[in-house]
Design an enzyme around this catalytic site. Sequence first.
Site, short mmCIF file in Angstrom:
data_model
loop_
_atom_site.label_atom_id
_atom_site.label_comp_id
_atom_site.label_asym_id
_atom_site.label_seq_id
_atom_site.Cartn_x
_atom_site.Cartn_y
_atom_site.Cartn_z
N GLU A 117 31.72 -3.54 -19.31
CA GLU A 117 33.01 -4.73 -20.00
C GLU A 117 33.25 -5.74 -18.52
OE1 GLU A 117 36.41 -2.47 -21.92
OE2 GLU A 117 34.85 -2.49 -23.31
N GLU A 176 29.83 0.81 -27.95
CA GLU A 176 31.07 1.61 -27.91
C GLU A 176 31.70 0.92 -29.07
OE1 GLU A 176 33.67 1.24 -25.18
OE2 GLU A 176 32.69 1.71 -23.32
P1 P53 Z 1 41.00 2.78 -24.85
C1 P53 Z 1 40.38 -2.59 -24.38
C2 P53 Z 1 40.21 -2.99 -25.43
C3 P53 Z 1 39.00 -2.78 -25.70
C4 P53 Z 1 38.04 -2.13 -25.17
O1 P53 Z 1 39.78 2.45 -25.22
C5 P53 Z 1 38.70 -1.34 -23.82
C6 P53 Z 1 39.89 -1.47 -23.16
C7 P53 Z 1 41.19 -0.86 -22.57
O2 P53 Z 1 41.86 -0.11 -23.10
O3 P53 Z 1 37.42 -0.11 -23.13
C8 P53 Z 1 36.86 0.34 -23.27
O4 P53 Z 1 40.13 4.17 -23.92
C9 P53 Z 1 35.92 0.80 -22.07
C10 P53 Z 1 36.41 2.41 -22.12
C11 P53 Z 1 37.73 2.58 -23.31
C12 P53 Z 1 37.27 2.49 -24.29
O5 P53 Z 1 37.36 0.89 -24.66
O6 P53 Z 1 42.13 2.81 -23.68
O7 P53 Z 1 35.22 0.54 -21.99
O8 P53 Z 1 36.49 2.88 -21.20
O9 P53 Z 1 38.06 4.23 -23.41
C13 P53 Z 1 38.21 2.95 -26.00
O10 P53 Z 1 41.51 3.63 -25.92
#
Ligand code: P53
Length: 487
Positions: free
Chosen positions: A183, A386
């Site tokens: 990211e 993701e």
């Molecule tokens: P969590 C924000 C918006 C989109 C993706 O997020 C994001 C975030 C950060 O919060 O991060 C990615 O754990 C990231 C992972 C993360 C995952 O999204 O806040 O690459 O490390 O865990 C999910 O629910």
Amino acid sequence: MLKEYSDKFPEGFLWGGATAANQFEGGYREGGKGLSTSDVLTGGTHTIPRRITPELEEGTYYPSHVAIDFYHRYKEDIALFAEMGFKTFRMSINWTRIFPNGDELEPNEEGLKFYEDVFNELKKYNIEPLVTISHYEFPYGLTKKYNGDGWANREVIDCYLRYCKAIFTRYKNLVKYWLTFNEINILARPFGAFFGGGILLDEKGGPISEIKDNPQKRFQALHHQFVASAKAIKMGHEINSEFKIGCMIAYEALYPYTCNPEDVFLAQNSEEISNYLCGDVHVRGEYPHFAARYFKENNIDIHMEDEDLEILKEGTVDFYTFSYYMSNCISAHPEDLEQIGGNMSLGLKNPYLKASDWGWQVDPIGLRTVLNKLYSRYRIPLMVVENGFGAVDKIEEDGSINDDYRIDYLRDHIKEMKEAVIDGVDLMGYTPWGCIDLVSAGTGEMKKRYGFIYVDKNNDGTGNLDRYKKKSFNWYKNVIASNGEEL
Ligand code: P53
């Protein structure tokens, strides 16, 4: 020639799951590992932000320190991934296992050995690793050494390249797919300074939502990451010409709240800054046309060395990957409109969409739209690395977990990915986030779960770390076995 019509996921489609070292590995002081930026982040919740504590505080709970203990349980976990039929497994290497302080000249053998064992274990099951080189952790030693500037200091590029060289050479025959930065575009947003850039401008630390921001430093740091990524790609291809090295973008899908042209332009322009600036540099090897105005209007003046533009051109990516969780709306007149989200994602509520308990708006069709937009622009293979539904799971007395809401979310997104494939998009694979429950990046919680595998661990760190298969485990196993035909 017209691209051949196909209504199926391609053969060899890379089904799997995604994780990151700082959120699931634990063993934070084992095997000679140094302290990383994620190790000084406390837990939080949807409403209480995580805190950066510049020094470790006694009695404070830090979720990365034990996490879900993949460090000691990787054999058991990989066996479960293999049982689901994973073709690929996205994981990251924690930089501070290889270079504990970040500026050493020689790598730490114990750290190198750990990942070698993990890759060999994956190989036993024919699971192809997809390795993120830097995922939300940065040697905290470098943050300190450079007075909180992190990636804004140009010397970090060389530290990163030493790290890349060490892992590219050691894992030359074990890893084929690499991502240079998780990211990377998070540095285009204020909260990304510490997560993405190791930048800490206030030596007292504090809640991540309130830390000092400096756009000049953030974008300088981003430029250094672009240069580092391009150099790493060039070096990687020299070490093994079979390597496929990609970028990773947090795709922020933004819709105009109304058909007022002001809203339409705002949405388009915000997506350009938020998503396409980074993608364009990675894929096309140059800053896009809209960068100059944005930098000018925000008083950002990026220092570049003479050779930088050439380096960017020479180090473009082999494939483009991204995370996609939700979409948001944006308006030129947001005053009376309802906001939704939190934890590093905030937008206007879309009346057509439902949201998760954490305010992330569920939008499967948005994924098809994004895949088409990206493929039209870049024409290189794409991968969704993701995607997923963070939810509270209930474990029944018999140990079962009935996560139908998660199955619904994933099914709807896979359906739309398939539509995009039929539209003609070149899609390589799909690795849903947190295939095994892990620590949330945004909130530091365990309660926000994404996994097919449940881990007995709570927000306060209690729990025996036992693993249980959720209902979605067998569902996803069948999705993979049928190459996405049975949903
Ligand atoms: P969590 C924000 C918006 C989109 C993706 O997020 C994001 C975030 C950060 O919060 O991060 C990615 O754990 C990231 C992972 C993360 C995952 O999204 O806040 O690459 O490390 O865990 C999910 O629910």
